[in-house]
Design a protein around this motif. Structure first.
Motif, PDB file in Angstrom:
ATOM      1  N   ASP A 379       0.806  -1.224   0.000  1.00 40.49           N
ATOM      2  CA  ASP A 379       0.000   0.000   0.000  1.00 40.49           C
ATOM      3  C   ASP A 379       0.841   1.276   0.000  1.00 40.49           C
ATOM      4  OD1 ASP A 379       1.025   0.029   2.530  1.00 40.49           O
ATOM      5  OD2 ASP A 379      -0.905  -0.032   3.577  1.00 40.49           O
ATOM      6  N   GLN A 380       2.185   1.129  -0.075  1.00 40.93           N
ATOM      7  CA  GLN A 380       3.110   2.258  -0.148  1.00 40.93           C
ATOM      8  C   GLN A 380       3.067   3.163   1.092  1.00 40.93           C
ATOM      9  OE1 GLN A 380       5.413   2.658  -2.929  1.00 40.93           O
ATOM     10  NE2 GLN A 380       4.656   0.542  -2.904  1.00 40.93           N
ATOM     11  N   GLU A 381       2.589   2.643   2.197  1.00 43.19           N
ATOM     12  CA  GLU A 381       2.552   3.445   3.424  1.00 43.19           C
ATOM     13  C   GLU A 381       3.968   3.612   3.982  1.00 43.19           C
ATOM     14  OE1 GLU A 381       0.787   3.335   8.000  1.00 43.19           O
ATOM     15  OE2 GLU A 381      -0.037   1.997   6.472  1.00 43.19           O
ATOM     16  N   PHE A 382       4.291   4.854   4.400  1.00 44.02           N
ATOM     17  CA  PHE A 382       5.594   5.127   4.992  1.00 44.02           C
ATOM     18  C   PHE A 382       5.704   4.474   6.372  1.00 44.02           C
ATOM     19  CE2 PHE A 382       5.718   9.196   2.368  1.00 44.02           C
ATOM     20  CZ  PHE A 382       6.676   8.705   1.496  1.00 44.02           C
ATOM     21  N   PHE A 383       6.942   4.160   6.751  1.00 40.57           N
ATOM     22  CA  PHE A 383       7.196   3.719   8.129  1.00 40.57           C
ATOM     23  C   PHE A 383       6.805   4.834   9.089  1.00 40.57           C
ATOM     24  CE2 PHE A 383       9.925   2.910  11.835  1.00 40.57           C
ATOM     25  CZ  PHE A 383       9.650   1.576  12.063  1.00 40.57           C
ATOM     26  N   GLY A 384       7.232   6.064   8.808  1.00 39.86           N
ATOM     27  CA  GLY A 384       6.739   7.245   9.511  1.00 39.86           C
ATOM     28  C   GLY A 384       7.364   7.503  10.872  1.00 39.86           C
ATOM     29  N   ILE A 385       7.264   8.767  11.281  1.00 40.94           N
ATOM     30  CA  ILE A 385       7.836   9.184  12.555  1.00 40.94           C
ATOM     31  C   ILE A 385       7.052   8.623  13.734  1.00 40.94           C
ATOM     32  CG2 ILE A 385       6.531  11.343  12.527  1.00 40.94           C
ATOM     33  CD1 ILE A 385      10.079  10.787  13.976  1.00 40.94           C
ATOM     34  N   ASP A 386       5.736   8.506  13.613  1.00 40.87           N
ATOM     35  CA  ASP A 386       4.943   7.979  14.727  1.00 40.87           C
ATOM     36  C   ASP A 386       5.300   6.521  15.015  1.00 40.87           C
ATOM     37  OD1 ASP A 386       3.676  10.398  14.982  1.00 40.87           O
ATOM     38  OD2 ASP A 386       1.924   9.818  13.786  1.00 40.87           O
ATOM     39  N   ARG A 387       5.457   5.731  13.966  1.00 35.28           N
ATOM     40  CA  ARG A 387       5.815   4.327  14.161  1.00 35.28           C
ATOM     41  C   ARG A 387       7.227   4.226  14.772  1.00 35.28           C
ATOM     42  NH1 ARG A 387       4.211   2.718   9.722  1.00 35.28           N
ATOM     43  NH2 ARG A 387       2.421   1.383  10.191  1.00 35.28           N
ATOM     44  N   LEU A 388       8.134   5.120  14.343  1.00 37.61           N
ATOM     45  CA  LEU A 388       9.485   5.115  14.887  1.00 37.61           C
ATOM     46  C   LEU A 388       9.472   5.459  16.377  1.00 37.61           C
ATOM     47  CD1 LEU A 388      12.565   4.971  14.612  1.00 37.61           C
ATOM     48  CD2 LEU A 388      12.533   7.353  13.796  1.00 37.61           C
ATOM     49  N   CYS A 389       8.720   6.490  16.756  1.00 37.18           N
ATOM     50  CA  CYS A 389       8.654   6.876  18.169  1.00 37.18           C
ATOM     51  C   CYS A 389       8.036   5.759  19.014  1.00 37.18           C
ATOM     52  CB  CYS A 389       7.863   8.172  18.320  1.00 37.18           C
ATOM     53  SG  CYS A 389       8.713   9.636  17.666  1.00 37.18           S
ATOM     54  N   HIS A 390       7.006   5.118  18.482  1.00 32.97           N
ATOM     55  CA  HIS A 390       6.373   4.013  19.203  1.00 32.97           C
ATOM     56  C   HIS A 390       7.361   2.858  19.385  1.00 32.97           C
ATOM     57  CE1 HIS A 390       3.169   1.372  20.623  1.00 32.97           C
ATOM     58  NE2 HIS A 390       3.616   0.463  19.756  1.00 32.97           N
ATOM     59  N   LEU A 391       8.128   2.576  18.340  1.00 31.09           N
ATOM     60  CA  LEU A 391       9.128   1.515  18.430  1.00 31.09           C
ATOM     61  C   LEU A 391      10.161   1.830  19.501  1.00 31.09           C
ATOM     62  CD1 LEU A 391      10.595  -1.042  17.296  1.00 31.09           C
ATOM     63  CD2 LEU A 391      11.751   0.509  15.706  1.00 31.09           C
ATOM     64  N   LEU A 392      10.623   3.067  19.537  1.00 33.54           N
ATOM     65  CA  LEU A 392      11.598   3.453  20.553  1.00 33.54           C
ATOM     66  C   LEU A 392      11.030   3.300  21.952  1.00 33.54           C
ATOM     67  CD1 LEU A 392      13.177   6.692  18.994  1.00 33.54           C
ATOM     68  CD2 LEU A 392      14.252   4.461  19.228  1.00 33.54           C
ATOM     69  N   ALA A 393       9.797   3.739  22.123  1.00 36.73           N
ATOM     70  CA  ALA A 393       9.180   3.672  23.450  1.00 36.73           C
ATOM     71  C   ALA A 393       9.012   2.237  23.927  1.00 36.73           C
ATOM     72  CB  ALA A 393       7.839   4.387  23.424  1.00 36.73           C
ATOM     73  N   GLN A 394       8.750   1.318  23.012  1.00 38.23           N
ATOM     74  CA  GLN A 394       8.448  -0.056  23.383  1.00 38.23           C
ATOM     75  C   GLN A 394       9.672  -0.963  23.438  1.00 38.23           C
ATOM     76  OE1 GLN A 394       5.334  -1.025  24.364  1.00 38.23           O
ATOM     77  NE2 GLN A 394       4.936   1.180  24.180  1.00 38.23           N
ATOM     78  N   THR A 395      10.827  -0.474  22.953  1.00 41.52           N
ATOM     79  CA  THR A 395      12.035  -1.306  22.932  1.00 41.52           C
ATOM     80  C   THR A 395      12.834  -1.114  24.207  1.00 41.52           C
ATOM     81  OG1 THR A 395      12.185  -1.112  20.521  1.00 41.52           O
ATOM     82  CG2 THR A 395      14.165  -1.826  21.689  1.00 41.52           C
ATOM     83  N   PRO A 396      13.086  -2.176  24.963  1.00 37.61           N
ATOM     84  CA  PRO A 396      13.932  -2.049  26.156  1.00 37.61           C
ATOM     85  C   PRO A 396      15.323  -1.548  25.767  1.00 37.61           C
ATOM     86  CG  PRO A 396      12.805  -4.176  26.123  1.00 37.61           C
ATOM     87  CD  PRO A 396      12.602  -3.553  24.769  1.00 37.61           C
ATOM     88  N   ALA A 397      15.680  -0.397  26.275  1.00 40.76           N
ATOM     89  CA  ALA A 397      16.938   0.231  25.865  1.00 40.76           C
ATOM     90  C   ALA A 397      18.074  -0.235  26.765  1.00 40.76           C
ATOM     91  CB  ALA A 397      16.805   1.755  25.888  1.00 40.76           C
ATOM     92  N   ARG A 398      18.468  -1.480  26.600  1.00 47.28           N
ATOM     93  CA  ARG A 398      19.553  -2.016  27.419  1.00 47.28           C
ATOM     94  C   ARG A 398      20.908  -1.447  26.979  1.00 47.28           C
ATOM     95  NH1 ARG A 398      16.281  -6.513  26.419  1.00 47.28           N
ATOM     96  NH2 ARG A 398      17.588  -7.081  24.638  1.00 47.28           N
ATOM     97  N   ASP A 399      21.046  -1.231  25.680  1.00 47.56           N
ATOM     98  CA  ASP A 399      22.311  -0.713  25.159  1.00 47.56           C
ATOM     99  C   ASP A 399      22.069  -0.139  23.771  1.00 47.56           C
ATOM    100  OD1 ASP A 399      22.397  -2.948  23.262  1.00 47.56           O
ATOM    101  OD2 ASP A 399      22.969  -4.155  24.998  1.00 47.56           O
ATOM    102  N   ALA A 400      23.107   0.488  23.203  1.00 49.44           N
ATOM    103  CA  ALA A 400      22.974   1.130  21.893  1.00 49.44           C
ATOM    104  C   ALA A 400      22.705   0.101  20.804  1.00 49.44           C
ATOM    105  CB  ALA A 400      24.240   1.927  21.575  1.00 49.44           C
ATOM    106  N   GLU A 401      23.363  -1.050  20.868  1.00 46.81           N
ATOM    107  CA  GLU A 401      23.194  -2.073  19.842  1.00 46.81           C
ATOM    108  C   GLU A 401      21.755  -2.579  19.792  1.00 46.81           C
ATOM    109  OE1 GLU A 401      25.080  -3.240  17.506  1.00 46.81           O
ATOM    110  OE2 GLU A 401      26.895  -2.098  17.970  1.00 46.81           O
ATOM    111  N   THR A 402      21.121  -2.730  20.951  1.00 40.35           N
ATOM    112  CA  THR A 402      19.735  -3.209  20.986  1.00 40.35           C
ATOM    113  C   THR A 402      18.807  -2.269  20.233  1.00 40.35           C
ATOM    114  OG1 THR A 402      20.064  -4.320  23.113  1.00 40.35           O
ATOM    115  CG2 THR A 402      17.801  -3.783  22.499  1.00 40.35           C
ATOM    116  N   LEU A 403      18.958  -0.974  20.480  1.00 31.39           N
ATOM    117  CA  LEU A 403      18.094   0.000  19.801  1.00 31.39           C
ATOM    118  C   LEU A 403      18.372   0.042  18.300  1.00 31.39           C
ATOM    119  CD1 LEU A 403      17.738   3.185  22.047  1.00 31.39           C
ATOM    120  CD2 LEU A 403      15.953   1.614  21.293  1.00 31.39           C
TER     121      LEU A 403
END
Length: 432
Positions: A379-403
């Protein structure tokens, strides 16, 4: 008393090195803007009367670029190997730093002390892609001088930039030859573009005390062209560090040269100043002074980190680029950096800094639009900034490599592995 001239180092006459020098095609050629820009910037930053890019064959040191020398005829832009200080760099295959050539045991009898007034001399080797010393990048003063750590870093950066320009030209000539061989041209051009792209990125990321650094880079579709996404991490003034991610408008040789210009200009500027907006302004000036008809433009986000009692202070400036994202230890995400104007468009673009403090457990993300503009195939939908922010919020930030891995994996999954554009991801994490 007659002084017997010392023989030049044996490395000068090495047949493989001499063949590499001839392959550059630069001997006995006129002055050119890419090299004169490097020497001119060096003479300005170091406040020296002379700066040179040289190539050395078996008999002479040819000055491809020579700030402080008015001669325009290539025949007048050279001296003999015996008169050249470049011979010492070739012999050592390393930098040579001389505070007073008249009293230094290596150089006290060099004829150029009298012929050209050389007193202080500092030079770094310019390497070919296969590791041969082609010549040197050097600065010269006519009075004794104690070369500072800043001077040495500027010369080191400029020598690498000169080597990169030479490697780029050689590779582009090889690519043209490959294009003439129709059946194999696509594969060779693709491999060449990949090699050139990789040469414009840092070989390794530095170790920053108290900060974890991770990067990801993915080439876009169309593999036979060099595109313009880049990232870099390097020391700045004092105990501060700089991180930058940028995107050059365009592709091919112009993009490659603009990327190289951006990297060496920002590294040189950072050796004197830690303010992101000022260093982006320096890059903007370099882009505006580009003498070719096709002017390059680029966007960039630049961050400076400095130790702080509560973690690290961070200051961010954007030149037409997406803001940096901060992921706090509690999972909240916020943007840092005002948008600003694309670099290379106006003489004095509005560039501003924003700052905050990164606490233990916090992360800073710099990225190019290959992340947010990755498209879903059906459907050509962009990944987008909202999806990126949500991904960051939901990813356990144990270290730089994980993110970094989480972002790279999510973007590849969203686009079904089809990268329409280059993608650069740079994560800096303060361990808890």
């Amino acid at each position: 008393m007659t002084t017997v001239a010392r023989p030049v180092p044996a490395q000068v006459l090495d047949p493989a090195r001499l063949a590499a020098v001839r392959r550059t095609g630069l001997l006995d050629t006129g002055a050119e803007e890419p090299f004169d820009r490097l020497t001119g910037l060096t003479a300005t930053l170091l406040e020296t009367p002379f700066a040179f890019v040289t190539l050395v064959d078996e008999s002479r040191s040819f000055w491809k670029s020579c700030i402080g020398i008015t001669a325009t005829d290539p025949a007048d832009r050279q001296n003999t190997v015996e008169q050249s200080f470049c011979q010492y760099v070739i012999g050592a295959a390393a930098e040579v730093i001389i505070e007073d050539a008249r009293t230094d045991a290596r150089t006290y009898d060099n004829p150029s002390i009298d012929l050209m007034g050389v007193v202080a001399w500092a030079g770094f080797p310019v390497f070919s892609a296969d590791g041969h010393v082609l010549g040197s990048f050097c600065a010269v003063d006519t009075v004794p001088r104690r070369w500072t750590a800043h001077d040495v870093e500027v010369l080191r950066t400029m020598s690498r930039a000169a080597a990169g320009e030479i490697a780029l030209r050689t590779a582009l000539e090889d690519a043209q030859s490959a294009a003439d061989r129709a059946e194999r041209s696509a594969q060779k051009a693709n491999a060449l573009a990949r090699t050139l792209q990789e040469s414009l990125l840092p070989v390794t990321l530095p170790e920053i005390p108290g900060v974890q650094v991770a990067a990801r880079y993915r080439r876009g579709a169309g593999g036979d062209e060099v595109l313009g996404d880049f990232y870099d991490v390097f020391a700045s003034t004092g105990d501060s560090w700089s991180a930058v991610v940028g995107d050059v408008c365009g592709k091919g040789p112009l993009a490659a040269r603009a990327t190289a210009l951006a990297r060496y200009t920002l590294r040189a500027a950072a050796a004197r100043c830690a303010v992101p907006s000022r260093n982006l302004a320096t890059l903007n000036t370099a882009l505006r002074e580009w003498v070719t008809v096709d002017k390059p433009y680029l966007t960039a986000v630049y961050a400076t980190l400095r130790p702080h009692p509560r973690g690290f202070s961070v200051r961010v400036s954007c030149g037409g680029h997406d803001a940096a994202l901060i992921r706090r230890a509690d999972g909240t995400v916020r943007a840092l950096g005002r948008h600003g104007l694309i670099l290379g468009w106006l003489d004095n673009p509005p560039l501003r800094d924003q700052r905050t403090v990164l606490h233990p457990g916090d992360s800073l993300l710099l990225y190019t639009d290959g992340v947010t503009e990755a498209r879903r195939p059906y459907d050509q939908e962009f990944f987008g900034i909202d999806r990126l922010c949500h991904l960051l919020a939901q990813t356990p930030a144990r270290d730089a490599e994980t993110l970094a891995t989480a972002i790279e994996t999510a973007v590849a999954g969203h686009s079904d592995g089809r990268a329409g554009d280059d993608t650069a991801i740079l994560v800096l994490h303060i361990p808890a």
